[in-house]
Write a protein that holds these residues in place. Sequence first.
Motif, PDB file in Angstrom:
ATOM      1  N   PRO A   1       0.823  -1.212   0.000  1.00  0.00           N
ATOM      2  CA  PRO A   1       0.000   0.000   0.000  1.00  0.00           C
ATOM      3  C   PRO A   1       0.861   1.268   0.000  1.00  0.00           C
ATOM      4  O   PRO A   1       1.910   1.322   0.642  1.00  0.00           O
ATOM      5  CB  PRO A   1      -0.798  -0.119   1.301  1.00  0.00           C
ATOM      6  CG  PRO A   1      -0.784  -1.564   1.648  1.00  0.00           C
ATOM      7  CD  PRO A   1       0.528  -2.088   1.143  1.00  0.00           C
TER       8      PRO A   1
ATOM      9  N   THR B   1       0.963   5.395   0.910  1.00  0.00           N
ATOM     10  CA  THR B   1       0.394   6.200   1.985  1.00  0.00           C
ATOM     11  C   THR B   1       0.172   7.628   1.519  1.00  0.00           C
ATOM     12  O   THR B   1       1.050   8.230   0.892  1.00  0.00           O
ATOM     13  CB  THR B   1       1.320   6.194   3.212  1.00  0.00           C
ATOM     14  OG1 THR B   1       1.460   4.847   3.678  1.00  0.00           O
ATOM     15  CG2 THR B   1       0.760   7.054   4.335  1.00  0.00           C
TER      16      THR B   1
ATOM     17  N   PRO C   1      -5.753   3.214   7.918  1.00  0.00           N
ATOM     18  CA  PRO C   1      -4.767   2.516   8.762  1.00  0.00           C
ATOM     19  C   PRO C   1      -4.980   2.676  10.261  1.00  0.00           C
ATOM     20  O   PRO C   1      -4.718   1.753  11.028  1.00  0.00           O
ATOM     21  CB  PRO C   1      -3.421   3.125   8.348  1.00  0.00           C
ATOM     22  CG  PRO C   1      -3.658   3.792   7.051  1.00  0.00           C
ATOM     23  CD  PRO C   1      -5.104   4.198   7.048  1.00  0.00           C
TER      24      PRO C   1
ATOM     25  N   ALA D   1      -4.214   4.929   3.355  1.00  0.00           N
ATOM     26  CA  ALA D   1      -3.396   4.049   2.502  1.00  0.00           C
ATOM     27  C   ALA D   1      -4.251   3.542   1.349  1.00  0.00           C
ATOM     28  O   ALA D   1      -5.476   3.489   1.446  1.00  0.00           O
ATOM     29  CB  ALA D   1      -2.852   2.879   3.323  1.00  0.00           C
ATOM     30  N   TYR D   2      -3.594   3.182   0.266  1.00  0.00           N
ATOM     31  CA  TYR D   2      -4.330   2.613  -0.866  1.00  0.00           C
ATOM     32  C   TYR D   2      -3.439   1.623  -1.596  1.00  0.00           C
ATOM     33  O   TYR D   2      -2.202   1.706  -1.575  1.00  0.00           O
ATOM     34  CB  TYR D   2      -4.851   3.689  -1.809  1.00  0.00           C
ATOM     35  CG  TYR D   2      -3.788   4.411  -2.581  1.00  0.00           C
ATOM     36  CD1 TYR D   2      -3.453   4.032  -3.894  1.00  0.00           C
ATOM     37  CD2 TYR D   2      -3.111   5.491  -2.040  1.00  0.00           C
ATOM     38  CE1 TYR D   2      -2.489   4.710  -4.608  1.00  0.00           C
ATOM     39  CE2 TYR D   2      -2.140   6.175  -2.746  1.00  0.00           C
ATOM     40  CZ  TYR D   2      -1.835   5.778  -4.038  1.00  0.00           C
ATOM     41  OH  TYR D   2      -0.857   6.435  -4.748  1.00  0.00           O
TER      42      TYR D   2
END
Length: 194
Positions: A4, A6, A28, A190-191
């Motif tokens: 992930p 951020t 998160p 996050a992704y």
Amino acid sequence: MMEPATISPRSGTAFRLARGEILTVIDPQGQQVADLVAFSAADLREVISSGRSLDYASKLYLTEGDDLYSNRSNVMLRIVEDKVGRHDFLLTPCSRDTFRIIYHDDDPHPGCFGNLATALSPFGIEPDQIPVAFNCFMNVVIQPNGVFSVEAPLSRSGDFIKFRAEMDLVIGLTACSALQSNNYAFKPIAYLVE
């Protein structure tokens, strides 16, 4: 992307998402909103539409199995997994004016709108093209008389929502800057793109 990425508190990013890819938006630490906007990569005038999405779903709170439509009634994103179940698709991204009008801030933050404008600019997207965002994890409570309030997000540490791209997209994503939306604290988002 295997790990992930951020988004720092009170900031944003933009990136391409190909048809069939999965975007996971992760909270998160818990109780942090992420504003998400989407544009068709083939024609940036085609943009995510709150009005069409809510109209076609016949409900205010979209979750797993629901589609996010464009202003041209094409499905842009499908929610394929949702650990929270409460998100907002009514309120516009916070902006300098939000901080000036709601919070009476003399030195307002650019907010999600400003962060999205900056992040989307390299893709040729102008500020006036930024629509109402799908506000991941935002908890807007609507009373029977129509009065609404922004309450603390229901998301806990590690909760997430997953979207599948149904067309090639440009995505804008933030870690929201509005005090009330995030229970008066600012944290990262996050992704992950798979």
